[in-house]
Enzyme design. Structure first.
Site, short mmCIF file in Angstrom:
data_model
loop_
_atom_site.label_atom_id
_atom_site.label_comp_id
_atom_site.label_asym_id
_atom_site.label_seq_id
_atom_site.Cartn_x
_atom_site.Cartn_y
_atom_site.Cartn_z
N HIS A 87 0.82 -1.22 0.00
CA HIS A 87 0.00 0.00 0.00
C HIS A 87 0.86 1.27 0.00
CE1 HIS A 87 -3.21 -2.76 0.96
NE2 HIS A 87 -2.62 -3.10 2.08
N HIS A 112 5.42 6.88 6.56
CA HIS A 112 5.13 6.36 5.22
C HIS A 112 4.63 7.50 4.35
CE1 HIS A 112 1.30 6.08 7.46
NE2 HIS A 112 0.84 6.60 6.35
N HIS A 114 2.19 8.94 0.83
CA HIS A 114 1.05 8.80 -0.08
C HIS A 114 1.36 9.65 -1.31
CE1 HIS A 114 -1.49 6.90 3.02
NE2 HIS A 114 -0.80 7.67 3.84
N HIS A 139 3.45 10.90 6.37
CA HIS A 139 2.83 10.73 7.69
C HIS A 139 3.84 10.14 8.65
CE1 HIS A 139 -1.47 10.54 5.80
NE2 HIS A 139 -1.03 11.76 5.96
N THR A 221 -5.92 6.55 7.86
CA THR A 221 -6.48 6.78 6.52
C THR A 221 -6.53 5.50 5.70
OG1 THR A 221 -4.34 7.37 5.55
CG2 THR A 221 -5.65 9.17 6.51
N THR A 222 -6.16 4.38 6.33
CA THR A 222 -6.25 3.07 5.66
C THR A 222 -7.00 2.12 6.58
OG1 THR A 222 -4.15 2.38 6.65
CG2 THR A 222 -4.04 3.36 4.45
#
Ligand SMILES: *[C@@H]1O[C@H](CO)[C@@H](O)[C@H](O)[C@H]1NC(C)=O
Ligand SMILES: *[C@@H]1O[C@H](CO)[C@@H](O)[C@H](O)[C@H]1NC(C)=O
Length: 365
Positions: A87, A112, A114, A139, A221-222
């Site tokens: 992801h 991580h 995005h 993040h 957010t996941t």
């Protein structure tokens, strides 16, 4: 009693659930964002992240003091672990790194990214400000180590997590701090791949201004989207080069090594979620948030100086003119006494005004 049927009834949903939790959700497709809540009920909650921050609707909170990363720069000699979880690219953080400036101390867990898809379409960040996306978002995740023993215990609790959101935009210059991650992405192209990378100064990834940020209560957010996150989204964006962004967006796969269906890991950002009953607080006011560039400051200083000089010249000119006409009046009165002819008076008046203009202009300047 059919034992096989009983077994299937009892255990298969559980197995299926575990499998779904491990791998199967995606951003688009079969278990895309709009289906997350069917498998992970909290994703359908009322305090979800990310959100769009409408700056005019934020509330200034003077109690929001600058955030203080602790030990972010003391990375030591132990390498960091970088991995592709299908992801995103995740970097595990050592447990001595923590975050101050919140009501509790939060210990760092991982960070991580995005991003978008390397195409011309704008987007990639999760949070947006006044409807505007940034190209990517970093993040940095922490758990409340004052109230909970570990990340898994904290992640389901209100006030359990604190995440720093850093919006990333592109510009001309390469950001060397981000190369500490980007340079190693080619070693974790496929899901589940892991590599050790040299430790580096994590604070160098953050914006300089840690005092101006937006604060709200939200979620992961996941999936499983636990509503346990105290969010801090920095006002200042960090900048990386277009080449750095492109590398980030085009190098990783969400599929595992050897998987015949190679899937690029792209557009791994969730759509913004409704705020519902929530407020977004700002640690700064609109005025203090407005930063002037050095060019603007120079322009304003020059403008004020020109204005002052101009005003001084005008005031001087008015004073001189008044004095001149007072003088003229006396002269005219005097002339009138000597020569009562009106034509001569007019001539004298015109003569005085015309011949004195260059003189007054010169005096004024
Ligand atoms: C986290 O803490 C809880 C509660 O003390 C404990 O039961 C659990 O095993 C811990 N989990 C990990 C991964 O250490
Ligand atoms: C978040 O929720 C807590 C209650 O759990 C509340 O005290 C706090 O003010 C909220 N923070 C924000 C920024 O809304």
């Amino acid at each position: 009693m059919d034992c096989v049927a009983l077994f299937m009834l009892l255990f298969l949903p559980g197995l299926h659930w575990t499998a779904a939790e491990e791998t199967s959700w995606t951003y688009t497709g079969m278990v895309g964002q709009s289906e997350w809540s069917e498998h992970y009920p909290e994703c359908g909650g009322t305090s979800q992240s990310p959100v769009d921050v409408v700056t005019t609707q934020t509330k200034y909170d003077p109690a929001l003091t600058p955030l203080t990363p602790l030990g972010y720069s003391q990375h030591g000699n132990q390498p960091f672990t970088l991995y592709n979880n299908g992801h995103t690219a995740v970097i595990e953080l050592p447990d001595w790194m923590s975050l101050g400036g919140l009501p509790w101390l939060f210990s760092a867990v991982q960070m991580h990214l995005h991003w978008g898809n390397g195409g011309p379409s704008y987007g990639g960040s999760e949070h947006t400000i006044n409807g505007q996306s940034a190209e990517a978002e970093l993040h940095v995740l922490h758990y409340n180590s004052e109230l909970y023993p570990n990340m898994s215990a904290a992640m389901t609790q209100r006030d359990g997590l604190a995440v720093l959101g850093i919006l990333i935009v592109t510009g001309e210059e390469t950001n060397p701090a981000f190369n500490n991650i980007i340079n190693y992405l080619s070693r974790i192209r496929h899901a589940n791949q892991k590599v050790f990378i040299p430790a580096f100064d994590v604070q160098s990834l953050l914006p300089e201004d840690l005092g101006r940020y937006y604060r709200y209560n939200g979620s992961l957010t996941t999936p499983p989207c636990y509503q346990s996150v105290i969010w801090s989204l920095f006002n200042e964006r960090v900048q990386i080069s277009k080449a750095q962004l492109l590398k980030m967006e085009t190098i990783l796969f969400s599929s595992k090594a050897g998987d015949p269906d190679r899937m690029l890991l792209q557009d791994n950002y969730r759509a913004t979620q409704p705020l519902n009953h929530r407020a977004v607080f700002a640690s700064f006011t609109a005025e203090s948030g407005k930063e002037l560039t050095s060019g603007e400051v120079t322009a304003i200083v020059i403008g004020i100086m020109c204005g002052c000089v101009g005003l001084a010249v005008i005031v001087r000119f008015i004073i001189k003119t008044i004095r001149f006409f007072t003088l003229l009046h006396h002269e005219t009165v005097a002339v009138n006494r000597w020569h009562s002819s009106p034509t001569r008076t007019r001539l004298a008046l015109i003569n005085c005004v015309v011949c004195n203009i260059p003189f007054w202009i010169e005096k004024c300047l």
